[in-house]
Scaffold this active site. Structure first.
Site, PDB file in Angstrom:
ATOM      1  CG  ASP A  13      38.308  12.851   6.675  1.00  0.00           C
ATOM      2  OD1 ASP A  13      39.149  13.006   5.864  1.00  0.00           O
ATOM      3  OD2 ASP A  13      38.007  11.018   7.251  1.00  0.00           O
ATOM      4  CE  LYS A  16      40.433  18.565   7.635  1.00  0.00           C
ATOM      5  NZ  LYS A  16      39.963  18.255   8.091  1.00  0.00           N
ATOM      6  N   GLY A  40      43.966  14.181   3.005  1.00  0.00           N
ATOM      7  CA  GLY A  40      42.791  13.895   1.283  1.00  0.00           C
ATOM      8  C   GLY A  40      41.684  15.004   1.599  1.00  0.00           C
ATOM      9  CG  HIS A  41      41.325  18.690   2.325  1.00  0.00           C
ATOM     10  ND1 HIS A  41      42.784  19.792   2.881  1.00  0.00           N
ATOM     11  CD2 HIS A  41      42.243  17.847   3.669  1.00  0.00           C
ATOM     12  CE1 HIS A  41      43.287  19.392   4.235  1.00  0.00           C
ATOM     13  NE2 HIS A  41      42.856  18.185   4.760  1.00  0.00           N
ATOM     14  CD  GLN A 224      46.044  15.468   9.639  1.00  0.00           C
ATOM     15  OE1 GLN A 224      47.204  16.587   9.426  1.00  0.00           O
ATOM     16  NE2 GLN A 224      46.667  15.125   8.145  1.00  0.00           N
TER      17      GLN A 224
END
Ligand code: GDP
Ligand code: IMO
Ligand code: MG
Length: 429
Positions: A13, A16, A40-41, A224
Site C-alpha cells: 500500500d 505502487k 489493491g492498487h 504487496q
C-alpha cells in the site's frame, strides 16, 4: 531500452498503483509478476478512482499490453468481473494477456484460507482471505495445483479436478467439519471461465522477451511489499509470494540481465494491514494523525483500517539492499503537512546496543526500541509543488534525511493521489 521494476519497500500500500500508472503512460507493456487479488492498487484519473486487484495498473491507457505473469495466482471469476467493471467504465481491456503457466485460485482456496485463519486462536496472520496462501501451497506441493494450461484442456482439467477435489473435500469435512464442494458446479463454472479467457492465455514470457528485444519499455508492477515477501519479510506475517524485485524475473520468465532499473516505492511514513511486528507503530490515540485526513489509510481490498507509524530508516535501508533499488519514490508527503513535529527512526536499540540491520528473528525485533530523530514539520500545503525546490525547506530536509537513511537518491515525490501531484527529480525512463 529499459525494463523497470516497481516494488514496494514496506508492508504494501505504498502507492505502487499510482506510480505504475504514472510510468505506464510511456510504457508499452505492464506486467504483474506475483500475488493475486490480495492486492489493491488505487489509480486516480481526474475525478475517477480505480481500484485494481489483478489487472496491471497500465490498463487505464488504451493500447498497452497488460500481462498477468506465470508467478501470479489468478481467480478467473475475479478477473472477469474486474474486466467487466473496467469495460463498463469505458476502459479498453483488449490488451490483457494471461500466462499459460499461471496457477488458478480454485473455489476451495479462499474457503480454506478463511477457515484456517478462523480456527487459529494464536498466530493469526490476518490474511485478506482471498485464497492466496492455499493456492501457493498447492503450487509448491505440486500434487494439487491446476494451471491455466490445464484449464484450457477440458480432459486434463476434469481429471485434475476430480483428483484434487476428493482431497480438499476430505480436508473440509474431517478437519473443519464443513460440507464439501460440488465438482459438477465447479466444472461448469470453470469451463465457462475457460471459454471467456481462452483468447488471452498464451506464453507470456515470449511476449515480454520479444518486447524487450524490440527495445520496447516494459514495466513490472510488484504487488504487496518487501516486508510481506515470503523470504525477506517479517515471516511468518507475510504473504506467500515474492514481491521483491528478484521475483519479477521468476514470476514473468525474463532473465536478470534484462532488468535495467528498480524503482522502490516508499511512503513518507509507515503502514501495515493485518498482524505482525511493526516497530514504529503509533499508539491508538495518535494513529489518526496519519490514518485520517489526506492519509485515507483504509485497505483497498478488505476495507480494514491500516496500522500507521513513523518512517523507519532501518527498513528503508534493508529494502533498498534486498531489491537493489536504483530510484527511490517517496509517497504521500502531503499527509505530513499539518504535523508540528515528525519522528524518523534511524536505528533500533537492542539490549543496550544499536542495531542497524533489520533482524530475521521476530523475538529480537520485539525487543528492539526505535531510536528517533525529531524533525520540525513544515506546516504548509505541499500538494501544489511541481519541483523539489517548490517544497518548503523543512520538507526538503525531511526528504534528504530519507535519502540518506535509504542510501539512495530521491527520484520522485508524490504529494497527492492525482497524476499531476507528482514531482519528478530524476527521469525514470
Ligand atoms: P498500492 O497498493 O501500493 O497501490 O497502494 P494503495 O492504493 O493500496 O494505497 C495508496 C493510497 O494512497 C491510495 O488511496 C492512493 O490514492 C493514495 N495516494 C497515492 N499517492 C498519494 C499521495 O502522494 N498523497 C496522498 N494523500 N495519497 C496518495
Ligand atoms: P498491495 O499490493 C497490504 C497482507 C495481509 C496480511 C498478509 C497475508 O495493495 O500493496 P494474504 O492474503 O496475502 O495471504 O495476507 O499480507 N497483504 C497486504 N497488505 N497491501 C497488500 O497488497 C497486501 N496483500 C496482502 O493484510 O497481513
Ligand atoms: Mg494496496
Amino acid at each position: 531500452m529499459p525494463s523497470v521494476v516497481v516494488v514496494g519497500l514496506q508492508w504494501g500500500d505504498e502507492g505502487k498503483g499510482k506510480i505504475t500508472d504514472f510510468l505506464a503512460s510511456q510504457a508499452d507493456m505492464v506486467v504483474r509478476y506475483q500475488g493475486g487479488n490480495n492486492a489493491g492498487h488505487t489509480v486516480v484519473v481526474g475525478e475517477e478512482e480505480f481500484k485494481l486487484h489483478l489487472i496491471p495498473s497500465g490498463v487505464l491507457y488504451s493500447g498497452k499490453i497488460c500481462i498477468l505473469g506465470n508467478g501470479v495466482v489468478i481467480n478467473p471469476g475475479v478477473l472477469l468481473k474486474e474486466m467487466a467493471d473496467l469495460q463498463s467504465r469505458g476502459i479498453d481491456t483488449s490488451g490483457i494477456r494471461i500466462s499459460d503457466r499461471a496457477h488458478l485460485i480454485m473455489p476451495y482456496h479462499p474457503v480454506l484460507d478463511q477457515l484456517d485463519e478462523c480456527s487459529r486462536t494464536v498466530g493469526k496472520i490476518g490474511t485478506t482471505g482471498r485464497g492466496i496462501g492455499p493456492a501457493y501451497v498447492d503450487k509448491y506441493a505440486r500434487y494439487d495445483a491446476i494451471r491455466f494450461v490445464d484449464l484450457l484442456d477440458p480432459d486434463t482439467f476434469e481429471e485434475r479436478l476430480s483428483q484434487v477435489l476428493g482431497m480438499k473435500n476430505n480436508l473440509l469435512d474431517k478437519v473443519y467439519g464443513q460440507a464439501g464442494l460440488d465438482p459438477q458446479k465447479i466444472k461448469e463454472e470453470y469451463f465457462q471461465f475457460a471459454a471467456e479467457l481462452r483468447p488471452m492465455v498464451t506464453d507470456t514470457s515470449v511476449l515480454i522477451n520479444d518486447a524487450i528485444k524490440k527495445g520496447q519499455k516494459v514495466l513490472f508492477e510488484g504487488a504487496q511489499g518487501t516486508l510481506l515477501d515470503i523470504d525477506h519479510g517479517t515471516f511468518p506475517f507475510v504473504s506467500s509470494s515474492s514481491p521483491a524485485a528478484g521475483g519479477a524475473c521468476i514470476g514473468s520468465g525474463v532473465g536478470p540481465t534484462k532488468i535495467n532499473k528498480v524503482v522502490g516505492i516508499i511512503k513518507a511514513y509507515s503502514t501495515r494491514v493485518g498482524e505482525g511486528p511493526f516497530p514504529t507503530e503509533l499508539p491508538d490515540n495518535l494513529v489518526s494523525l496519519l490514518r485520517d485526513g489526506r492519509g485515507r489509510e483504509y485497505g483497498v481490498t478488505t476495507g480494514r483500517p491500516r496500522r500507521c507509524g513513523w518512517f523507519d530508516g532501518v527498513i528503508a535501508e534493508y529494502s533498498v539492499r534486498i531489491n537493489g533499488v536504483s530510484d527511490l519514490v517517496v509517497m504521500k508527503l502531503d499527509v505530513l503537512d499539518k504535523l508540528e513535529t515528525i519522528m524518523i527512526c534511524t536505528g533500533y536499540r537492542y539490549h543496550g546496543g544499536i542495531i542497524k540491520e533489520f533482524p530475521a528473528s521476530l523475538k529480537v525485533l520485539a525487543e528492539c526500541t526505535p531510536i528517533y530523530e525529531e524533525l520540525p514539520g513544515w506546516l504548509c500545503d505541499t500538494t501544489k509543488a511541481k519541483e523539489l525546490k517548490d517544497l518548503p525547506v523543512r520538507a526538503q530536509d525531511y526528504l534528504n534525511r530519507i535519502a540518506e537513511l535509504a542510501q539512495t537518491p530521491v527520484a520522485m515525490v508524490s504529494v497527492g493521489w492525482r497524476r499531476d501531484e507528482t514531482i519528478i527529480n530524476q527521469q525514470i525512463w
